[in-house]
Motif scaffolding. Structure first.
Motif, short mmCIF file in Angstrom:
data_model
loop_
_atom_site.label_atom_id
_atom_site.label_comp_id
_atom_site.label_asym_id
_atom_site.label_seq_id
_atom_site.Cartn_x
_atom_site.Cartn_y
_atom_site.Cartn_z
N HIS A 119 3.01 70.43 32.84
CA HIS A 119 4.04 69.63 32.35
C HIS A 119 4.65 70.11 31.22
O HIS A 119 5.89 70.46 31.00
CB HIS A 119 3.75 68.19 32.21
N ALA A 120 3.70 70.66 30.20
CA ALA A 120 4.17 71.33 29.01
C ALA A 120 5.15 72.70 29.27
O ALA A 120 6.20 72.77 28.53
CB ALA A 120 2.79 71.97 28.13
N ARG A 121 4.67 73.43 30.39
CA ARG A 121 5.57 74.69 30.71
C ARG A 121 6.72 74.05 31.34
O ARG A 121 7.89 74.51 30.91
CB ARG A 121 4.85 75.47 31.46
N ASP A 122 6.81 73.43 32.44
CA ASP A 122 7.97 73.08 33.29
C ASP A 122 8.64 72.29 32.84
O ASP A 122 10.01 72.24 33.14
CB ASP A 122 7.31 72.97 34.93
N VAL A 123 8.39 71.20 32.16
CA VAL A 123 9.37 70.17 31.66
C VAL A 123 9.46 69.95 30.23
O VAL A 123 10.53 70.01 29.84
CB VAL A 123 8.63 68.59 32.00
N VAL A 124 8.37 70.31 29.26
CA VAL A 124 8.74 70.28 27.92
C VAL A 124 9.35 71.57 27.50
O VAL A 124 10.04 71.82 26.62
CB VAL A 124 7.36 69.89 27.23
N GLY A 125 8.78 72.75 28.31
CA GLY A 125 9.56 73.87 28.02
C GLY A 125 8.62 74.62 26.90
O GLY A 125 9.55 75.67 26.23
N LEU A 126 7.48 74.55 26.72
CA LEU A 126 6.65 75.04 25.63
C LEU A 126 6.21 76.55 26.46
O LEU A 126 6.16 76.80 27.54
CB LEU A 126 5.45 74.30 25.38
N HIS A 127 5.80 77.27 25.30
CA HIS A 127 5.51 78.84 25.49
C HIS A 127 4.04 78.92 25.35
O HIS A 127 3.39 79.85 26.15
CB HIS A 127 6.24 79.69 24.80
N HIS A 152 -14.34 75.39 13.39
CA HIS A 152 -13.90 75.17 15.05
C HIS A 152 -13.77 76.70 15.56
O HIS A 152 -13.50 77.26 14.70
CB HIS A 152 -12.71 74.06 14.99
N VAL A 153 -13.80 76.50 16.88
CA VAL A 153 -13.36 77.76 17.77
C VAL A 153 -11.87 77.62 18.03
O VAL A 153 -11.76 76.57 18.57
CB VAL A 153 -14.46 77.86 18.93
N LEU A 154 -11.14 78.50 17.90
CA LEU A 154 -9.66 78.22 18.13
C LEU A 154 -9.43 78.85 19.73
O LEU A 154 -9.56 79.94 19.89
CB LEU A 154 -8.85 78.98 17.12
N PHE A 155 -8.43 78.33 20.26
CA PHE A 155 -8.12 78.59 21.57
C PHE A 155 -6.62 78.79 21.65
O PHE A 155 -6.09 77.87 21.22
CB PHE A 155 -8.70 77.86 22.86
N GLN A 156 -5.91 79.28 22.63
CA GLN A 156 -4.58 79.41 23.10
C GLN A 156 -4.50 79.70 24.42
O GLN A 156 -5.34 80.06 25.05
CB GLN A 156 -3.88 80.25 22.21
N ARG A 157 -3.47 79.05 25.07
CA ARG A 157 -2.79 79.44 26.34
C ARG A 157 -1.45 79.80 26.22
O ARG A 157 -0.56 79.08 26.02
CB ARG A 157 -3.34 78.28 27.46
N ILE A 158 -1.06 81.12 26.71
CA ILE A 158 0.31 81.44 26.74
C ILE A 158 0.90 80.91 28.15
O ILE A 158 0.17 81.27 29.26
CB ILE A 158 0.63 82.68 26.50
N LEU A 159 1.95 80.33 28.09
CA LEU A 159 2.50 79.55 29.38
C LEU A 159 3.53 80.34 30.10
O LEU A 159 3.69 80.23 31.25
CB LEU A 159 2.89 78.30 28.84
N HIS A 160 4.26 81.26 29.29
CA HIS A 160 4.99 82.03 30.12
C HIS A 160 4.67 83.72 29.64
O HIS A 160 4.45 83.97 28.54
CB HIS A 160 6.74 81.84 29.32
N ASP A 161 4.75 84.52 30.79
CA ASP A 161 4.66 85.79 30.33
C ASP A 161 5.76 86.70 30.36
O ASP A 161 6.87 86.19 30.71
CB ASP A 161 3.60 86.37 31.54
#
Length: 182
Positions: A124-132, A173-182
């Motif tokens: 949803h974040a990638r396809d609808v909200v348009g997040l990277h 805290h341990v920090l994480f990320q996910r890149i949604l567009h390559d």
């Protein structure tokens, strides 16, 4: 902000957007799992566990959703709330980023529910909200949460000393990320 259609998850759980009348069910869920959640969350005043508190805060969350600043979701089974998954601090422009946060009731852990919920919200974040990009943070000893993040494609990007005040103390805290567009 475009709405999220309900998503069927394992164990009879549904992911859906927060509804205006969810206050009593949220209060019941937080009360039911209070002891289990306390080590992982900020200290909460007694009023937090009342339907009145959530009846006051749900409209604010929904207003923030309409303004494009958050995607507040609940996980439900039958008529009970059994968890939350939220994208908060949504930033548009060149950053196109949000924070991911979640919790799950003890009664439904171990069935792939949170992994499926996070994956649905990532889509949803990638396809609808348009997040990277999405970011998340966990306590170093929260291996279950780190497992969810690993299974859903998040990568560890760092370590933040005294990052958040959790259970009454500033904790690393341990920090994480996910890149949604390559």
């Amino acid at each position: 902000m475009l709405d999220l259609a309900p998503v069927a998850l394992p164990a009879g759980v549904t992911l859906r957007l927060l509804h205006p009348d969810d206050g009593p069910a949220l209060a019941a869920a937080y009360t039911r799992d209070r002891t289990r959640l306390e080590p992982w969350e900020p200290e909460r005043p007694e009023s937090y566990f009342t339907p009145e508190h959530h009846a006051r805060t749900v409209p604010d969350e929904l207003a923030a959703h309409r303004a494009g600043r958050t995607v507040p979701c609940v996980l439900t089974r039958d008529s009970e709330v059994v968890g939350r998954v939220t994208l908060s601090d949504v930033v548009a422009g060149p950053f196109r980023n949000a924070h991911l946060g979640y919790w799950l009731a003890g009664a439904v852990t171990g069935h792939g529910v949170m992994t499926a919920a996070v994956e649905a919200l990532v889509t949803h974040a990638r396809d609808v909200v348009g997040l990277h990009r999405l970011q998340a943070a966990t306590l170093p000893h929260n291996h279950d949460s780190q497992g969810v993040l690993a299974r859903t494609g998040f990568e560890k990007i760092g370590y933040a000393p005294r990052y958040l005040r959790i259970a009454g103390a500033w904790q690393d805290h341990v920090l994480f990320q996910r890149i949604l567009h390559d």
